[in-house]
Motif scaffolding. Sequence first.
Motif: not given
Length: 110
Positions: A18-19, A21, A23, A46, A48-50, A52, A84-85, A87
């Motif tokens: 899973d992703a 954060q 930060d 990622s 933008d958290d969208t 990857y 920013n995040s 996996k």
Amino acid sequence: MSVVTRTATIANGASLSDAIQVDGSAVVGVVMPAAWTAANLTIKASADDTTYNNVYDELGTEKTIIASTDRYIPLNPTDFLGANSIKVRSGTAGTPVNQAAARSVIVVLY
């Protein structure tokens, strides 16, 4: 700044976590679980958290973390600047390795 940890969980029969954060913190290490289906680690990052993307070095080689059970593995934080995040993947983009049970990889941030 202090050390923070996040848990990246790879589900049973899967290769990608899973992703988690980060930060803006530096990714400085991973702690491998005591049980692990043999495979190295790679990272998807990622901004933008969208979207990857696989993490590569400046020469076009996928960044591979040589992994095994029950160990702390220090990482170069500059490899993940701007993420920013992230996996965590068992195996590589070309050869993912499904885990035989759910596995938790601890990501160490600073």
